[in-house]
Motif scaffolding. Sequence first.
Motif, PDB file in Angstrom:
ATOM      1  N   TYR A   1       0.829  -1.205   0.000  1.00 40.05           N
ATOM      2  CA  TYR A   1       0.000   0.000   0.000  1.00 40.05           C
ATOM      3  C   TYR A   1       0.862   1.253   0.000  1.00 40.05           C
ATOM      4  N   GLN A   2       1.991   1.226   0.712  1.00 42.32           N
ATOM      5  CA  GLN A   2       2.891   2.383   0.679  1.00 42.32           C
ATOM      6  C   GLN A   2       3.447   2.603  -0.726  1.00 42.32           C
ATOM      7  N   LEU A   3       3.716   1.507  -1.428  1.00 46.69           N
ATOM      8  CA  LEU A   3       4.170   1.641  -2.810  1.00 46.69           C
ATOM      9  C   LEU A   3       3.057   2.200  -3.683  1.00 46.69           C
ATOM     10  N   GLU A   4       1.820   1.753  -3.436  1.00 49.71           N
ATOM     11  CA  GLU A   4       0.667   2.316  -4.157  1.00 49.71           C
ATOM     12  C   GLU A   4       0.622   3.828  -3.985  1.00 49.71           C
ATOM     13  N   ARG A   5       0.799   4.292  -2.752  1.00 52.38           N
ATOM     14  CA  ARG A   5       0.734   5.725  -2.489  1.00 52.38           C
ATOM     15  C   ARG A   5       1.908   6.465  -3.123  1.00 52.38           C
ATOM     16  N   MET A   6       3.086   5.828  -3.149  1.00 52.28           N
ATOM     17  CA  MET A   6       4.240   6.469  -3.803  1.00 52.28           C
ATOM     18  C   MET A   6       3.984   6.643  -5.300  1.00 52.28           C
ATOM     19  N   LEU A   7       3.316   5.671  -5.904  1.00 53.41           N
ATOM     20  CA  LEU A   7       3.071   5.725  -7.342  1.00 53.41           C
ATOM     21  C   LEU A   7       1.982   6.720  -7.704  1.00 53.41           C
ATOM     22  N   HIS A   8       1.163   7.104  -6.727  1.00 54.61           N
ATOM     23  CA  HIS A   8       0.037   8.002  -6.996  1.00 54.61           C
ATOM     24  C   HIS A   8       0.560   9.423  -7.201  1.00 54.61           C
ATOM     25  N   PRO A   9       0.068  10.123  -8.224  1.00 55.44           N
ATOM     26  CA  PRO A   9       0.525  11.514  -8.439  1.00 55.44           C
ATOM     27  C   PRO A   9       0.277  12.424  -7.252  1.00 55.44           C
ATOM     28  N   ASP A  10      -0.770  12.132  -6.461  1.00 58.07           N
ATOM     29  CA  ASP A  10      -1.059  12.942  -5.282  1.00 58.07           C
ATOM     30  C   ASP A  10      -0.516  12.308  -4.006  1.00 58.07           C
ATOM     31  N   GLY A  11       0.370  11.313  -4.145  1.00 59.68           N
ATOM     32  CA  GLY A  11       0.928  10.631  -2.989  1.00 59.68           C
ATOM     33  C   GLY A  11       1.991  11.449  -2.292  1.00 59.68           C
ATOM     34  N   PRO A  12       2.618  10.867  -1.279  1.00 62.72           N
ATOM     35  CA  PRO A  12       3.576  11.613  -0.451  1.00 62.72           C
ATOM     36  C   PRO A  12       4.805  12.109  -1.217  1.00 62.72           C
ATOM     37  N   SER A  13       5.168  11.403  -2.318  1.00 60.23           N
ATOM     38  CA  SER A  13       6.351  11.818  -3.080  1.00 60.23           C
ATOM     39  C   SER A  13       5.982  12.367  -4.449  1.00 60.23           C
ATOM     40  N   GLY A  14       4.668  12.657  -4.641  1.00 61.11           N
ATOM     41  CA  GLY A  14       4.240  13.216  -5.920  1.00 61.11           C
ATOM     42  C   GLY A  14       4.412  12.261  -7.082  1.00 61.11           C
ATOM     43  N   GLY A  15       4.401  10.960  -6.811  1.00 59.83           N
ATOM     44  CA  GLY A  15       4.531   9.957  -7.865  1.00 59.83           C
ATOM     45  C   GLY A  15       5.938   9.478  -8.098  1.00 59.83           C
ATOM     46  N   ALA A  16       6.924  10.046  -7.398  1.00 56.18           N
ATOM     47  CA  ALA A  16       8.317   9.626  -7.562  1.00 56.18           C
ATOM     48  C   ALA A  16       8.626   8.470  -6.626  1.00 56.18           C
ATOM     49  N   LEU A  17       9.331   7.451  -7.119  1.00 53.84           N
ATOM     50  CA  LEU A  17       9.712   6.311  -6.304  1.00 53.84           C
ATOM     51  C   LEU A  17      11.026   6.608  -5.595  1.00 53.84           C
ATOM     52  N   ARG A  18      11.066   6.251  -4.295  1.00 49.69           N
ATOM     53  CA  ARG A  18      12.261   6.470  -3.492  1.00 49.69           C
ATOM     54  C   ARG A  18      12.571   5.173  -2.741  1.00 49.69           C
ATOM     55  N   GLY A  19      13.849   4.780  -2.784  1.00 42.44           N
ATOM     56  CA  GLY A  19      14.282   3.583  -2.090  1.00 42.44           C
ATOM     57  C   GLY A  19      15.201   3.908  -0.937  1.00 42.44           C
ATOM     58  N   ALA A  20      16.088   2.976  -0.621  1.00 41.00           N
ATOM     59  CA  ALA A  20      17.046   3.181   0.471  1.00 41.00           C
ATOM     60  C   ALA A  20      17.880   4.427   0.202  1.00 41.00           C
ATOM     61  N   GLY A  21      18.063   5.216   1.237  1.00 41.49           N
ATOM     62  CA  GLY A  21      18.822   6.444   1.097  1.00 41.49           C
ATOM     63  C   GLY A  21      18.075   7.547   0.391  1.00 41.49           C
ATOM     64  N   GLY A  22      16.770   7.345   0.138  1.00 43.26           N
ATOM     65  CA  GLY A  22      15.977   8.364  -0.539  1.00 43.26           C
ATOM     66  C   GLY A  22      16.281   8.483  -2.018  1.00 43.26           C
ATOM     67  N   ARG A  23      17.025   7.522  -2.591  1.00 48.46           N
ATOM     68  CA  ARG A  23      17.411   7.595  -4.005  1.00 48.46           C
ATOM     69  C   ARG A  23      16.378   6.915  -4.885  1.00 48.46           C
ATOM     70  N   THR A  24      16.380   7.320  -6.152  1.00 49.72           N
ATOM     71  CA  THR A  24      15.568   6.600  -7.135  1.00 49.72           C
ATOM     72  C   THR A  24      16.140   5.192  -7.271  1.00 49.72           C
ATOM     73  N   PRO A  25      15.338   4.170  -7.072  1.00 50.35           N
ATOM     74  CA  PRO A  25      15.882   2.805  -7.052  1.00 50.35           C
ATOM     75  C   PRO A  25      16.307   2.318  -8.440  1.00 50.35           C
ATOM     76  N   GLU A  26      17.425   1.584  -8.431  1.00 54.07           N
ATOM     77  CA  GLU A  26      17.880   0.931  -9.660  1.00 54.07           C
ATOM     78  C   GLU A  26      17.467  -0.527  -9.695  1.00 54.07           C
ATOM     79  N   ALA A  27      17.154  -1.086  -8.544  1.00 52.12           N
ATOM     80  CA  ALA A  27      16.701  -2.481  -8.461  1.00 52.12           C
ATOM     81  C   ALA A  27      15.521  -2.535  -7.487  1.00 52.12           C
TER      82      ALA A  27
END
Length: 632
Positions: free
Chosen positions: A345-371
């Motif tokens: 569900y947290q990933l669902e919210r991350m993917l949502h344009p109105d989600g906590p990150s505005g649709g941007a995915l963030r992984g460990a260290g707050g970086r855009t994930p490569e894997a």
Amino acid sequence: MASPSRIGLYFCRCGPNLGRAVRLPDLSAPGAFPAAADVAVHDVLCSPEGQAWLAGRIRARGLDRVVLGACSPREHEHTFRGVLAGAGRSPWQLHMVNLREQAEWLGGAPADVTARARRLVAAGLARVALQRPLPEADVEVSADALVVGGGAAGISAALALAQKDRKVVLVERAHALGGLANRLDEVFPDLACASCFMEPALDRVLHSDRVEVVTGAEVRRVRGSAGRFTVELAVAPRHVDPAACLGCAEVCGAACPVEVAEPSGGGPARKAIHLPYPGCLPHAAVVDRAACPPGCAACAGACPFGAVRLDEAPRLREVEVGAIVIATGLEPGAVDGPEGLVSSYQLERMLHPDGPSGGALRGAGGRTPEAVLLATTAAEADGELALREVLKLAQRVRARLPSARVAVAGGLDRAPQLAGLAAALRRDGVELLPGALVEGGVAAAAGALEVRLAEPGGGTTRRRADLVAVHAPSRGSSGAAGLAALLRLAPDGRGFLGDGGASPFEPTATRTAGVYVAGAAAGPRSIREAIRDGAAAAGQVLATLRPGERRALEPLAAEVDAALCGGCGMCVAACPFGAMVIDGADGKARVLAVDCRGCGTCAAACPTGAASARHFTRAQIAAEISALLAGR
């Protein structure tokens, strides 16, 4: 002086089922039971011919009470009560003795079985002599319905129930409708836009003159039964008039000096006055008064429409309905672990344009994930919902991060019903791993995550990822347990309210008549399945509640002898239907006959014997037990 009772005693052979071990000629011999004015045996009393024969004997011999030695009263008591009523006698002056199950089918020597049957019949004769006619009354039922929960299932039910001569009260604990469904971006199987099909339905509900929407409300008390429920609602103040508010939340929000953490976690801080979420319906702000500084009224002064109501207080209100539909939904499973490990569900919210990150995915260290690795620990608990959710998220992550390595653990491609979707993902470059996530198998490792997978053939493998999303087992809504207690339902170990009605042909029904459960309140469901459940529950209500219909009050409703009542209130506390109250005029207990179901709980709790259950009085039960013991 009342004339003595005339009791008829009749035995039924139940075709071939009664009479091989129980010696019916001995039981029906003259003088075997002096209390009986007439004794006879019939082959099949429940047949049309048998019923006519019984009615004729009752009339011809002037009988006012009848004891039948036959099958289970659960099977044909209602049949023979109808015979007595048709013969002009009270149906409540019948007693059935179950000789088939309690004597014949227990087996043993015929002499012993017949002796057992004789004691049972003697007990029935002693009891029926004390039975009396019960008053009959009826009341008009309410064709209105209460729907608890404003998600997909509740909206579906409310729309289907909103028909001529009916009213629907739709209660939602939050200050916005739509539930989890309206917080998603795309849903399987076709990745349809969730808000695109939810919002038109929400708009129809909000503008229906047959649906009253009450947000910020919870069910506090329920009394009565199917057709006549009285439900008390506790309504929390919104502190904003939704009719005056335009939902801008900008001027008032700018004036608010307070910021509080977003309660769902992972979202940006919000002001004490805020919209529940972007695009919410009703599209009106709400004030978190617990976060407001003492004496602050900045938002009220700033609002150009005068919509803020800081002095609004909590309130209670009652609604009268004939049926209740529970559609309280579920709470997504949570996960706990290092940064970069999130729930589905947290990933669902991350993917949502109105989600906590505005649709941007963030992984460990707050970086855009490569894997990215996706898995589920709920394949058994949540079934196909968990599998489809994980595969859908993999599809969406692949589309959002085309250069990232995306993998799905757990061998989900082995599920036959998912083979087509799995093949499509594989063609898009998603790796489908046979190994399943080990419990507690995600750990931080040098700025990334290390994941342990249990392989089908034994042993474990390790894999690195920047973002790991896990679909954990969901659970029932946090408010479902309290609601279940009010409605005499038993939630399962995860807090879901099973739709286990009396028959498989009553979908969405529960063991409490007039109460239905729809959607994920009954267990994990897809949104489309929840919508279907809501419509099914509404269909059950429409089929069983008709405007203007009258129903008989419970003839077994309890009674209170005011002379014995001390006003202790133990019966009030014990009654599961809220049918006992203390009268303010004399301090004595009083029965609300409309709400009483005749269960006898109050009679068992009463320390003075003032409360009694009609047709199951202490005298009747004592006479029955005494006769049983005297024959031993």
